[in-house]
Design an enzyme around this catalytic site. Structure first.
Site, mmCIF file in Angstrom:
data_model
loop_
_atom_site.group_PDB
_atom_site.id
_atom_site.type_symbol
_atom_site.label_atom_id
_atom_site.label_comp_id
_atom_site.label_asym_id
_atom_site.label_seq_id
_atom_site.Cartn_x
_atom_site.Cartn_y
_atom_site.Cartn_z
ATOM 1 C CE LYS A 1 45.597 30.324 36.438
ATOM 2 N NZ LYS A 1 45.443 31.793 36.515
ATOM 3 N N GLY A 32 31.838 46.362 44.138
ATOM 4 C CA GLY A 32 33.085 45.651 44.555
ATOM 5 C C GLY A 32 34.164 46.926 44.463
ATOM 6 N N GLY A 67 37.278 46.859 46.392
ATOM 7 C CA GLY A 67 38.503 46.446 46.714
ATOM 8 C C GLY A 67 39.747 47.209 45.949
ATOM 9 C CB VAL A 78 40.272 45.914 40.645
ATOM 10 C CG1 VAL A 78 39.829 46.353 39.230
ATOM 11 C CG2 VAL A 78 41.389 45.181 40.441
HETATM 12 P P1 NAD Z 1 39.738 42.416 46.179
HETATM 13 O O1 NAD Z 1 39.624 41.259 46.816
HETATM 14 O O2 NAD Z 1 40.928 43.701 46.558
HETATM 15 O O3 NAD Z 1 38.302 43.120 45.898
HETATM 16 C C1 NAD Z 1 37.168 42.621 45.829
HETATM 17 C C2 NAD Z 1 35.788 43.469 46.509
HETATM 18 O O4 NAD Z 1 34.655 42.956 46.097
HETATM 19 C C3 NAD Z 1 36.116 43.179 47.832
HETATM 20 O O5 NAD Z 1 35.990 44.406 48.611
HETATM 21 C C4 NAD Z 1 34.910 42.194 48.189
HETATM 22 O O6 NAD Z 1 34.492 42.613 49.592
HETATM 23 C C5 NAD Z 1 33.940 42.815 47.137
HETATM 24 N N1 NAD Z 1 32.812 41.677 47.000
HETATM 25 C C6 NAD Z 1 32.894 40.521 46.911
HETATM 26 N N2 NAD Z 1 31.723 40.007 46.573
HETATM 27 C C7 NAD Z 1 30.769 41.082 46.336
HETATM 28 C C8 NAD Z 1 29.411 41.192 45.880
HETATM 29 N N3 NAD Z 1 28.894 39.845 45.691
HETATM 30 N N4 NAD Z 1 28.988 42.320 45.775
HETATM 31 C C9 NAD Z 1 29.877 43.534 46.012
HETATM 32 N N5 NAD Z 1 31.098 43.404 46.284
HETATM 33 C C10 NAD Z 1 31.441 42.080 46.540
HETATM 34 O O7 NAD Z 1 39.800 41.805 44.618
HETATM 35 P P2 NAD Z 1 40.538 42.719 43.418
HETATM 36 O O8 NAD Z 1 42.094 42.519 43.390
HETATM 37 O O9 NAD Z 1 40.084 44.303 43.538
HETATM 38 O O10 NAD Z 1 39.903 41.921 42.222
HETATM 39 C C11 NAD Z 1 38.741 42.218 41.822
HETATM 40 C C12 NAD Z 1 37.985 41.363 40.708
HETATM 41 O O11 NAD Z 1 38.996 41.689 39.368
HETATM 42 C C13 NAD Z 1 38.097 39.746 40.663
HETATM 43 O O12 NAD Z 1 37.338 39.239 39.792
HETATM 44 C C14 NAD Z 1 39.710 39.604 40.219
HETATM 45 O O13 NAD Z 1 39.623 38.318 39.701
HETATM 46 C C15 NAD Z 1 39.636 40.638 38.995
HETATM 47 N N6 NAD Z 1 41.105 40.997 38.678
HETATM 48 C C16 NAD Z 1 41.841 41.559 39.509
HETATM 49 C C17 NAD Z 1 42.920 42.138 38.866
HETATM 50 C C18 NAD Z 1 43.925 42.650 39.992
HETATM 51 O O14 NAD Z 1 45.151 42.982 39.374
HETATM 52 N N7 NAD Z 1 43.893 42.500 41.135
HETATM 53 C C19 NAD Z 1 43.587 41.683 37.794
HETATM 54 C C20 NAD Z 1 42.579 41.316 36.729
HETATM 55 C C21 NAD Z 1 41.446 40.972 37.129
#
Ligand code: NAD
Length: 355
Positions: free
Chosen positions: A81, A183, A185, A187
């Site tokens: 990292k 959430g 988003g 994922v």
């Molecule tokens: P993203 O930003 O696309 O989606 C996150 C969503 O969560 C957003 O719509 C946001 O408005 C919502 N959110 C934030 N705070 C909230 C709350 N308190 N209550 C309800 N909703 C809330 O992000 P993502 O890429 O979908 O990632 C989501 C999680 O998964 C993160 O923790 C990220 O670290 C983890 N993650 C993502 C990936 C990836 O491939 N994108 C891989 C491993 C882990």
């Protein structure tokens, strides 16, 4: 600041390098936890730390996390990292990114970088002008490995939820299984779409309520306020937003049989896995169930490094091994009485030769 090797987070990291570049103003830390399985892979965080000790802690903790994650994903990659210490104005210049690329290049492929918080795909493209040891670059054309990791992560979580439902509830499919998705988003939205196809009952929440509302209108299901989702009576609570939601208070609110979602670092502290287990809730260790994205970007990097090309179909078949890994963890946990997160950590330590 005390010497970093006395820090609780120091875990015999193979290399911890502080990079200072006078001309560009770059200050960065690159931490390689283990290269036992292959080059240490993990993203670069660009963050303003009030205290440089915080940057060191992040580099040490997150690189160890990447060792575990990559090992449990079955990847021939170790854990690393980088953190770039931003100033208060978060000044980021092409010269800094070039100097960072030079530092990665100087490690000769022992460290492979990627995007993380504060670093965009465009930033990584800039870094890749100075070093080939970059993953998660844009890919040409559909059907290729790499690109946006979100859909690959969602696919692994969906398969993990199915495995959890089979293990805990004895159900072979998701028809009528109630999943509360926190959430919606990249994922969480992808997970909800896959669950809906299998007939799961959905309750959705997002701090952007209109996002959850639009998804519910598309897929069917209910929407609740983001403050309420963690206490909904359901079969599966799927956290896909924030980390550290499983603290004493958060666990006490749960009214579910299973926690399985993609958010990173869901357990607020190490002992919270035990608190969950004591409540009889099956937990899918976050870094095991959410590995689909890293599997995709690592596969793309390894193919590019070897002068070949990887297809998304090959990535999907690697992701399809996630449920088997989870099942092995849960079985071991059931037999030994050791919480699933601890079982996963021990398996990972064994895989990196530190068991
Ligand atoms: P993203 O930003 O696309 O989606 C996150 C969503 O969560 C957003 O719509 C946001 O408005 C919502 N959110 C934030 N705070 C909230 C709350 N308190 N209550 C309800 N909703 C809330 O992000 P993502 O890429 O979908 O990632 C989501 C999680 O998964 C993160 O923790 C990220 O670290 C983890 N993650 C993502 C990936 C990836 O491939 N994108 C891989 C491993 C882990």
């Amino acid at each position: 600041m005390s010497a970093f090797w006395t820090e609780a987070d120091f875990d015999d990291h193979e290399l911890v390098q502080v990079v200072r570049c006078r001309t560009s103003g770059l200050t960065a830390i690159i931490a390689l936890h283990s290269t036992h399985l292959g080059p240490g892979a993990g993203g670069t965080r660009f963050w303003h730390y009030a205290d440089p000790a915080g940057a060191m802690r992040d580099a040490l903790r997150l690189s160890r996390g990447m060792s575990y994650k990559n090992a449990m994903a079955g990847l021939p990659m170790g854990g690393g990292k980088a953190v770039i210490l931003a100033d208060e104005n978060r000044t980021k210049t092409p010269e800094m990114l070039a100097a960072f690329g030079d530092a990665v290049e100087a490690l000769g492929g022992r460290y492979v970088t990627a995007e993380d918080v504060g670093i965009s795909e465009a930033d990584m493209v800039a870094v890749s002008q100075r070093t080939a040891h970059v993953s998660g670059l844009p890919v040409a054309g559909e059907g290729s490995a790499g690109g946006d990791p979100g859909p690959f992560t969602a696919y692994g979580i969906y398969l993990g939820i199915k495995a959890a439902v089979a293990h805990k509830l004895g159900k072979a499919n998701l028809a009528g299984v109630h999943v509360a998705v926190q959430g919606t988003g990249s994922v969480g939205g992808g997970v909800a779409r896959l669950l809906a196809k299998d007939g799961a009952r959905l309750t959705l929440a997002d701090i952007h309520a209109e996002r959850a509302g639009a998804l519910a209108a598309e897929l069917g299901g209910d929407v609740v306020a983001s403050e309420a989702i963690q206490g909904i009576a359901c079969d599966v609570f799927s956290p896909n937003a924030l980390g550290a939601i499983l603290d004493d208070e958060g666990i006490a609110r749960l009214d579910c049989a299973i926690v399985a979602g993609g958010a990173n670092n869901q357990l607020a502290r190490a002992h919270h896995g035990e608190v969950l287990a004591a409540r009889g809730i099956l937990y899918a260790p976050d870094y095991v169930i959410n590995a689909g994205g890293i599997i995709s970007v690592a596969t793309e990097y390894l193919a590019r490094r070897d002068g070949s090309h990887a297809e998304a179909a090959a990535v999907r078949s690697l992701i399809e091994q996630i449920p088997g890994r989870l099942e092995a963890i849960w079985q071991e946990s059931d037999t030994s009485g050791v919480p699933s997160d601890v079982v996963a950590d021990r398996m990972a330590q064994k895989l990196i030769g530190r068991g």
